[in-house]
Design an enzyme around this catalytic site. Structure first.
Site, short mmCIF file in Angstrom:
data_model
loop_
_atom_site.label_atom_id
_atom_site.label_comp_id
_atom_site.label_asym_id
_atom_site.label_seq_id
_atom_site.Cartn_x
_atom_site.Cartn_y
_atom_site.Cartn_z
N ASP A 113 -2.74 -16.76 -34.50
CA ASP A 113 -2.54 -17.06 -35.77
C ASP A 113 -1.55 -15.85 -36.14
O ASP A 113 -1.57 -14.70 -35.60
CB ASP A 113 -3.91 -16.99 -36.59
CG ASP A 113 -4.65 -18.12 -36.43
OD1 ASP A 113 -4.33 -19.14 -36.05
OD2 ASP A 113 -5.86 -18.05 -36.90
N MET A 114 -0.71 -16.25 -37.05
CA MET A 114 0.01 -14.93 -37.79
C MET A 114 -0.61 -13.87 -38.28
O MET A 114 -0.27 -12.85 -38.05
CB MET A 114 1.03 -15.39 -38.99
CG MET A 114 1.85 -14.71 -39.50
SD MET A 114 2.77 -15.41 -41.05
CE MET A 114 3.96 -14.15 -41.38
#
Length: 187
Positions: free
Chosen positions: A41-42
């Site tokens: 995930d970012m």
């Protein structure tokens, strides 16, 4: 293996082109282009695998598909949790009305499992997480959902308390260990 910082995409998005993949492509221009084997995930920091050629990429992806990759994450939660550890089994699916969030759905969700324990090397509200499956936002939902640990990761703006502050304003989830069979040497 690269250590991805929080706030950077693994691969380019619809509106953001800066990513681990684009930075590696620029750094290795003219040579073979490393290809992402998996994503984080970012908002998650930590270890990310890239392959330098197609056969290595294929081999590593097959290891992921057959769940032969060992992954460990460390997280600091918004509060303490009861118990010393256990397994979380929750079926997850996309929350169509609130993308990119995932929700627990016993009717249409895909099975997902996480093993967890309190972090013996850290103080306070720190846990160690071992995802046995690889669903989007799996760890974040498993710790935040009342049917999981019921306590979100500190700084998680999707599943946590919007007023929860974390150092640097980031989510405190880090992929700190990854184990796999090297496609060439077998080590």
């Amino acid at each position: 293996i690269v250590n991805k910082p929080a706030g950077l995409l693994s691969q380019p998005g619809k509106t953001i082109s800066d990513s681990v993949a684009s930075r590696i492509e620029i750094a290795y221009s003219g040579a073979c282009t490393p290809t992402l084997v998996h994503r984080l995930d970012m908002d998650t920091s930590g270890l990310l695998i890239l392959a330098k050629d197609r056969s290595t990429h294929r081999n590593l992806q097959q290891q992921f598909e057959h769940r032969k990759i060992g992954k460990r994450y460390r997280a600091i939660l918004e509060d303490s949790v009861e118990g010393l550890g256990g397994r979380i089994h929750l079926p997850l699916r996309l929350d169509i009305e609130n993308r990119p969030s995932q929700i627990v759905c016993y009717e249409h969700g895909k099975a997902s499992t996480t093993v967890w324990h309190k972090d013996p090397e850290a103080l306070g509200d720190s846990v160690v997480l071992y995802p046995l499956t690889g669903r989007s936002h799996q760890l974040r939902v498993h710790v935040a959902d009342p049917d999981g640990l019921g306590v979100p990761i500190k700084g998680d703006r999707l599943y946590g308390n919007a007023s929860s502050t974390a150092p640097g304003g980031r989510m405190l989830l880090h992929a700190d260990f990854i184990a796999f069979d090297h496609p060439v040497s077998g080590e």
